[in-house]
Design a protein around this motif. Sequence first.
Motif, PDB file in Angstrom:
ATOM      1  N   GLU A 121       0.827  -1.207   0.000  1.00  0.00           N
ATOM      2  CA  GLU A 121       0.000   0.000   0.000  1.00  0.00           C
ATOM      3  C   GLU A 121       0.868   1.267   0.000  1.00  0.00           C
ATOM      4  O   GLU A 121       0.614   2.201  -0.770  1.00  0.00           O
ATOM      5  N   VAL A 122       1.882   1.322   0.861  1.00  0.00           N
ATOM      6  CA  VAL A 122       2.721   2.523   0.892  1.00  0.00           C
ATOM      7  C   VAL A 122       3.540   2.643  -0.391  1.00  0.00           C
ATOM      8  O   VAL A 122       3.891   3.742  -0.815  1.00  0.00           O
ATOM      9  N   LEU A 123       3.824   1.498  -1.019  1.00  0.00           N
ATOM     10  CA  LEU A 123       4.567   1.519  -2.274  1.00  0.00           C
ATOM     11  C   LEU A 123       3.783   2.242  -3.365  1.00  0.00           C
ATOM     12  O   LEU A 123       4.361   2.846  -4.264  1.00  0.00           O
ATOM     13  N   ASN A 124       2.451   2.216  -3.259  1.00  0.00           N
ATOM     14  CA  ASN A 124       1.642   2.895  -4.263  1.00  0.00           C
ATOM     15  C   ASN A 124       1.630   4.408  -4.069  1.00  0.00           C
ATOM     16  O   ASN A 124       1.301   5.157  -4.974  1.00  0.00           O
ATOM     17  N   LEU A 125       2.009   4.852  -2.885  1.00  0.00           N
ATOM     18  CA  LEU A 125       2.025   6.286  -2.618  1.00  0.00           C
ATOM     19  C   LEU A 125       3.304   6.943  -3.117  1.00  0.00           C
ATOM     20  O   LEU A 125       3.303   8.088  -3.557  1.00  0.00           O
ATOM     21  N   VAL A 126       4.406   6.211  -3.035  1.00  0.00           N
ATOM     22  CA  VAL A 126       5.717   6.737  -3.453  1.00  0.00           C
ATOM     23  C   VAL A 126       6.343   5.738  -4.418  1.00  0.00           C
ATOM     24  O   VAL A 126       6.632   4.612  -4.024  1.00  0.00           O
ATOM     25  N   PRO A 127       6.519   6.084  -5.691  1.00  0.00           N
ATOM     26  CA  PRO A 127       6.340   7.409  -6.276  1.00  0.00           C
ATOM     27  C   PRO A 127       5.012   7.621  -7.008  1.00  0.00           C
ATOM     28  O   PRO A 127       4.749   8.714  -7.475  1.00  0.00           O
ATOM     29  N   THR A 128       4.184   6.570  -7.118  1.00  0.00           N
ATOM     30  CA  THR A 128       2.968   6.666  -7.935  1.00  0.00           C
ATOM     31  C   THR A 128       2.041   7.788  -7.482  1.00  0.00           C
ATOM     32  O   THR A 128       1.631   8.640  -8.267  1.00  0.00           O
ATOM     33  N   VAL A 162      -8.063  10.377  -8.476  1.00  0.00           N
ATOM     34  CA  VAL A 162      -9.492  10.559  -8.208  1.00  0.00           C
ATOM     35  C   VAL A 162      -9.712  11.082  -6.795  1.00  0.00           C
ATOM     36  O   VAL A 162     -10.450  12.056  -6.572  1.00  0.00           O
ATOM     37  N   GLN A 163      -9.054  10.464  -5.836  1.00  0.00           N
ATOM     38  CA  GLN A 163      -9.249  10.850  -4.434  1.00  0.00           C
ATOM     39  C   GLN A 163      -8.680  12.239  -4.135  1.00  0.00           C
ATOM     40  O   GLN A 163      -9.274  13.016  -3.386  1.00  0.00           O
ATOM     41  N   LEU A 164      -7.536  12.556  -4.724  1.00  0.00           N
ATOM     42  CA  LEU A 164      -6.947  13.876  -4.498  1.00  0.00           C
ATOM     43  C   LEU A 164      -7.837  14.970  -5.075  1.00  0.00           C
ATOM     44  O   LEU A 164      -7.999  16.043  -4.472  1.00  0.00           O
ATOM     45  N   ALA A 165      -8.428  14.700  -6.241  1.00  0.00           N
ATOM     46  CA  ALA A 165      -9.329  15.682  -6.847  1.00  0.00           C
ATOM     47  C   ALA A 165     -10.587  15.861  -6.000  1.00  0.00           C
ATOM     48  O   ALA A 165     -11.106  16.971  -5.861  1.00  0.00           O
ATOM     49  N   LYS A 166     -11.084  14.762  -5.409  1.00  0.00           N
ATOM     50  CA  LYS A 166     -12.253  14.854  -4.537  1.00  0.00           C
ATOM     51  C   LYS A 166     -11.916  15.610  -3.249  1.00  0.00           C
ATOM     52  O   LYS A 166     -12.686  16.446  -2.792  1.00  0.00           O
ATOM     53  N   LEU A 167     -10.753  15.306  -2.669  1.00  0.00           N
ATOM     54  CA  LEU A 167     -10.338  15.986  -1.440  1.00  0.00           C
ATOM     55  C   LEU A 167     -10.181  17.485  -1.660  1.00  0.00           C
ATOM     56  O   LEU A 167     -10.346  18.281  -0.731  1.00  0.00           O
ATOM     57  N   GLY A 182     -15.392  -0.099 -11.946  1.00  0.00           N
ATOM     58  CA  GLY A 182     -16.418   0.884 -11.650  1.00  0.00           C
ATOM     59  C   GLY A 182     -16.825   0.840 -10.187  1.00  0.00           C
ATOM     60  O   GLY A 182     -17.067   1.880  -9.564  1.00  0.00           O
ATOM     61  N   LYS A 183     -16.877  -0.356  -9.616  1.00  0.00           N
ATOM     62  CA  LYS A 183     -17.218  -0.499  -8.209  1.00  0.00           C
ATOM     63  C   LYS A 183     -16.168   0.152  -7.321  1.00  0.00           C
ATOM     64  O   LYS A 183     -16.491   0.820  -6.339  1.00  0.00           O
ATOM     65  N   LEU A 184     -14.888  -0.038  -7.680  1.00  0.00           N
ATOM     66  CA  LEU A 184     -13.808   0.605  -6.917  1.00  0.00           C
ATOM     67  C   LEU A 184     -13.961   2.121  -6.974  1.00  0.00           C
ATOM     68  O   LEU A 184     -13.864   2.805  -5.947  1.00  0.00           O
ATOM     69  N   LEU A 185     -14.219   2.661  -8.154  1.00  0.00           N
ATOM     70  CA  LEU A 185     -14.356   4.115  -8.301  1.00  0.00           C
ATOM     71  C   LEU A 185     -15.553   4.654  -7.525  1.00  0.00           C
ATOM     72  O   LEU A 185     -15.500   5.750  -6.967  1.00  0.00           O
ATOM     73  N   GLN A 186     -16.601   3.860  -7.468  1.00  0.00           N
ATOM     74  CA  GLN A 186     -17.771   4.259  -6.686  1.00  0.00           C
ATOM     75  C   GLN A 186     -17.405   4.346  -5.203  1.00  0.00           C
ATOM     76  O   GLN A 186     -17.784   5.295  -4.505  1.00  0.00           O
ATOM     77  N   GLU A 187     -16.640   3.369  -4.733  1.00  0.00           N
ATOM     78  CA  GLU A 187     -16.208   3.352  -3.332  1.00  0.00           C
ATOM     79  C   GLU A 187     -15.299   4.536  -3.009  1.00  0.00           C
ATOM     80  O   GLU A 187     -15.275   5.012  -1.873  1.00  0.00           O
ATOM     81  N   LEU A 188     -14.574   5.016  -4.020  1.00  0.00           N
ATOM     82  CA  LEU A 188     -13.646   6.128  -3.807  1.00  0.00           C
ATOM     83  C   LEU A 188     -14.330   7.487  -3.945  1.00  0.00           C
ATOM     84  O   LEU A 188     -13.676   8.517  -3.784  1.00  0.00           O
ATOM     85  N   GLY A 189     -15.624   7.490  -4.264  1.00  0.00           N
ATOM     86  CA  GLY A 189     -16.370   8.744  -4.313  1.00  0.00           C
ATOM     87  C   GLY A 189     -16.432   9.408  -5.667  1.00  0.00           C
ATOM     88  O   GLY A 189     -16.783  10.594  -5.769  1.00  0.00           O
ATOM     89  N   SER A 295      -3.794   8.674   8.206  1.00  0.00           N
ATOM     90  CA  SER A 295      -4.936   9.245   8.913  1.00  0.00           C
ATOM     91  C   SER A 295      -6.265   8.726   8.378  1.00  0.00           C
ATOM     92  O   SER A 295      -7.334   9.125   8.849  1.00  0.00           O
ATOM     93  N   GLY A 296      -6.209   7.841   7.369  1.00  0.00           N
ATOM     94  CA  GLY A 296      -7.420   7.236   6.833  1.00  0.00           C
ATOM     95  C   GLY A 296      -8.165   8.079   5.827  1.00  0.00           C
ATOM     96  O   GLY A 296      -9.287   7.735   5.431  1.00  0.00           O
ATOM     97  N   LYS A 297      -7.569   9.174   5.358  1.00  0.00           N
ATOM     98  CA  LYS A 297      -8.233  10.055   4.404  1.00  0.00           C
ATOM     99  C   LYS A 297      -7.974   9.660   2.946  1.00  0.00           C
ATOM    100  O   LYS A 297      -8.605  10.196   2.042  1.00  0.00           O
ATOM    101  N   LEU A 298      -7.045   8.734   2.743  1.00  0.00           N
ATOM    102  CA  LEU A 298      -6.689   8.293   1.395  1.00  0.00           C
ATOM    103  C   LEU A 298      -6.603   6.769   1.393  1.00  0.00           C
ATOM    104  O   LEU A 298      -5.903   6.184   2.221  1.00  0.00           O
ATOM    105  N   LYS A 299      -7.339   6.153   0.466  1.00  0.00           N
ATOM    106  CA  LYS A 299      -7.323   4.698   0.354  1.00  0.00           C
ATOM    107  C   LYS A 299      -6.379   4.272  -0.768  1.00  0.00           C
ATOM    108  O   LYS A 299      -6.241   4.972  -1.764  1.00  0.00           O
ATOM    109  N   VAL A 300      -5.757   3.121  -0.584  1.00  0.00           N
ATOM    110  CA  VAL A 300      -4.861   2.588  -1.607  1.00  0.00           C
ATOM    111  C   VAL A 300      -5.368   1.228  -2.055  1.00  0.00           C
ATOM    112  O   VAL A 300      -5.631   0.349  -1.220  1.00  0.00           O
ATOM    113  N   SER A 301      -5.527   1.065  -3.343  1.00  0.00           N
ATOM    114  CA  SER A 301      -5.980  -0.205  -3.908  1.00  0.00           C
ATOM    115  C   SER A 301      -4.799  -0.928  -4.546  1.00  0.00           C
ATOM    116  O   SER A 301      -4.130  -0.386  -5.433  1.00  0.00           O
ATOM    117  N   VAL A 302      -4.538  -2.141  -4.079  1.00  0.00           N
ATOM    118  CA  VAL A 302      -3.497  -2.988  -4.659  1.00  0.00           C
ATOM    119  C   VAL A 302      -4.179  -4.109  -5.420  1.00  0.00           C
ATOM    120  O   VAL A 302      -5.075  -4.781  -4.886  1.00  0.00           O
TER     121      VAL A 302
END
Length: 333
Positions: A121-128, A162-167, A182-189, A295-302
């Motif tokens: 999960e953290v690997l998806n944050l840096v650098p992606t 998607v999540q950064l644009a929503k935030l 599509g289900k994943l994107l729905q869950e992400l708002g 802090s739980g404000k950003l979800k990571v999908s692997v």
Amino acid sequence: MKSYRKLIAKRLDKDFSSAVEIVEVTIPEVGNNELLVRNKFAGVNAGFDTLLCRGEVPYVNLIPPFDLGVEAVGEVVAVGASVSDFQVGDAVITTLRGGGYREYQVIDASLAVKVRQATPEVLNLVPTGVSALVALEQVGEMQRDEVVLVTAAAGGTGHIAVQLAKLAGNHVIGTCSSEAKGKLLQELGCDRIINYHTENLHQVLQHEYPNGINLIFECVGKQVFDTCVDNLAIRGRLVNIGYISEYGKNIEQVMQPRIYHQLFWKAASVRGFLMPHYKEYIPEARDRLLNLFYSGKLKVSVDSTPFHGLESIPTAVEYLLSGQNCGKVVVKF
């Protein structure tokens, strides 16, 4: 001295699997300012991997054989005599070209980033994730109350965008190719999900967003890129972060009106993004993303498809290029 295995490009080749091979090498001594890291997961960047093996990355001039892989997260197993900020057992992320597709790596301590756990999960944050944030904010000049379109929105980079644009307080449209995505994107708002296998992207945008799209985060290329340009709003910005539809292929030659015919009358723009040209923004973006995640404000999908060991990397690259993934594709060592 203990040895380990790594994946190298033995020659330049259009076919990734034909270009690479696994070799065994000796683990070098750890220098005073270095760390020895046992990689636990590597992130797959199929576009970069493929283009590198074709010799088509303009800012990198490599002569085979050369090491492959960039994104890795692992555990420190040895520290140099002068290193004080790390200790054995620490989890670290590394993003050094050639440091990803290998079981161990020796790296300068200043290039490692300490994280709580060595998870994919953290690997998806840096650098992606960092790329998504910098592209949206610095290149796309993302504001609030805009209409933002993210293509390949269920991918490793897209679902973070998607999540950064929503935030940031925007209306977000995401394109995808399956019900699962599509289900994943729905869950992400995501506010509007367009499955381009069941809906026509151009028709949806023309009908539902007649004033156009303010900001587009585009990484697919070909017809998707053309459609996005056609649907930019007045002063709209399209940020091009890749063209996965053409990775590993010969670039398509297109005969059509020059792009300024679509941009000029709208004062719109197309902007290219490549992380190496925006290095100064990495530290702040990285820290902010990790804080949002913890802090739980950003979800990571692997992606749930398992890839184990160096032998699985060519298959993982092909899998990502095929567009089957839902979230970040990783290889476990």
